[in-house]
Design an enzyme around this catalytic site. Structure first.
Site, PDB file in Angstrom:
ATOM      1  CE  LYS A  15      -1.881  -0.743   4.037  1.00  0.00           C
ATOM      2  NZ  LYS A  15      -1.149  -1.936   4.494  1.00  0.00           N
ATOM      3  NE  ARG A  90      -3.009  -0.699  10.755  1.00  0.00           N
ATOM      4  CZ  ARG A  90      -1.976  -0.218  10.055  1.00  0.00           C
ATOM      5  NH1 ARG A  90      -2.049   0.944   9.472  1.00  0.00           N
ATOM      6  NH2 ARG A  90      -0.883  -0.927   9.936  1.00  0.00           N
ATOM      7  NE  ARG A 128       7.905  -2.628   5.383  1.00  0.00           N
ATOM      8  CZ  ARG A 128       6.605  -2.460   5.584  1.00  0.00           C
ATOM      9  NH1 ARG A 128       5.820  -2.140   4.585  1.00  0.00           N
ATOM     10  NH2 ARG A 128       6.097  -2.656   6.772  1.00  0.00           N
ATOM     11  NE  ARG A 162       7.616  -0.213   9.539  1.00  0.00           N
ATOM     12  CZ  ARG A 162       6.354  -0.189   9.139  1.00  0.00           C
ATOM     13  NH1 ARG A 162       6.058   0.301   7.955  1.00  0.00           N
ATOM     14  NH2 ARG A 162       5.405  -0.651   9.903  1.00  0.00           N
ATOM     15  NE  ARG A 173       3.410  -4.209  11.380  1.00  0.00           N
ATOM     16  CZ  ARG A 173       4.428  -4.227  10.524  1.00  0.00           C
ATOM     17  NH1 ARG A 173       5.538  -4.880  10.812  1.00  0.00           N
ATOM     18  NH2 ARG A 173       4.337  -3.606   9.383  1.00  0.00           N
TER      19      ARG A 173
END
Ligand code: AMP
Length: 214
Positions: A15, A90, A128, A162, A173
């Site tokens: 996203k 969310r 990532r 991260r 998550r």
């Protein structure tokens, strides 16, 4: 365009990458609640410390705090012709709060689900890396930078992993997404405001699908 585009997808669905491209190429502001919370890291206030702790665990920040930052950010002038929400809403409460905000701003909501199979998400999340200077997102497997560990645009900046992209936070998550966010897909579908795109494959292909819908 006077729309609020809501991108819905599990963490790692892409996203953020797509929203950034839309901002770059079509000038639609990308509003990422995750980025805004991460920016609070530099502050040393009780709220900033609380936000950091919750984020590191992979849990969600309270609906009211989150709504407040979305409301503030989207009331700025650059959002008056529409904007993209990346990572918001969310929860069911956030979706309701957004309905009220959209009505107040006289905008319609278009939700777009970015669908990626679960096996691929884990690989994407753990691979990532992002540039602390410009926020550009890389992936050691699928989108490596030209020089390992360095941003293509900011060679002085060392790419960061991260804090919440470790396996434990990633599992939390994903579970939070399944429990609280995935039901929103049905919510937008029932009211005829949902589109769906396949989030697998080439970045440009995914972008083209998204671009066509908006
Ligand atoms: P993201 O970058 O979208 O994956 O968000 C990173 C983290 O920021 C999440 O795991 C949450 O702790 C927090 N966060 C981001 N967006 C929201 C939201 N809409 N509601 C609550 N917490 C959020």
């Amino acid at each position: 365009m006077n729309k609020i585009i809501v991108l819905i997808g599990a963490p790692g669905a892409g996203k953020g990458t797509q929203a950034r491209l839309l901002q770059e190429r079509r000038g639609i502001p990308q509003i990422s609640t995750g980025d805004m919370f991460r920016e609070m890291k530099t502050l040393d206030t009780p709220l900033a410390r609380e936000v950091q702790e919750i984020m590191a665990s992979g849990k969600l920040i309270s609906d009211d705090i989150t709504f407040k930052i979305v409301q503030d950010r989207t009331s700025r002038d650059d959002c008056k012709n529409g904007y993209i929400l990346d990572g918001y809403p969310r929860t069911a409460v956030q979706a309701e709060q957004l309905e009220a905000l959209a009505a107040e701003q006289t905008k319609v909501i278009q939700a777009i689900e970015v669908d990626v199979p679960r096996e691929e998400l884990m690989r994407r999340l753990t691979g990532r890396r992002s540039c602390p200077s410009c926020g550009e997102i890389y992936n050691v497997y699928s989108k490596p930078p030209k020089v390992e560990g360095r941003c293509d645009l900011h060679p002085d900046a060392e790419l960061v992993h991260r804090a919440d992209d470790n396996e434990e936070s990633v599992s939390t998550r994903l579970a939070t997404y399944d429990e609280q966010t995935a039901p929103l897909i049905e919510y937008y579908e029932k009211s005829g405001r949902l589109n769906k795109i396949d989030g697998r494959g080439e970045l440009e292909e995914i972008y083209a699908a998204l671009d066509k819908l908006i």
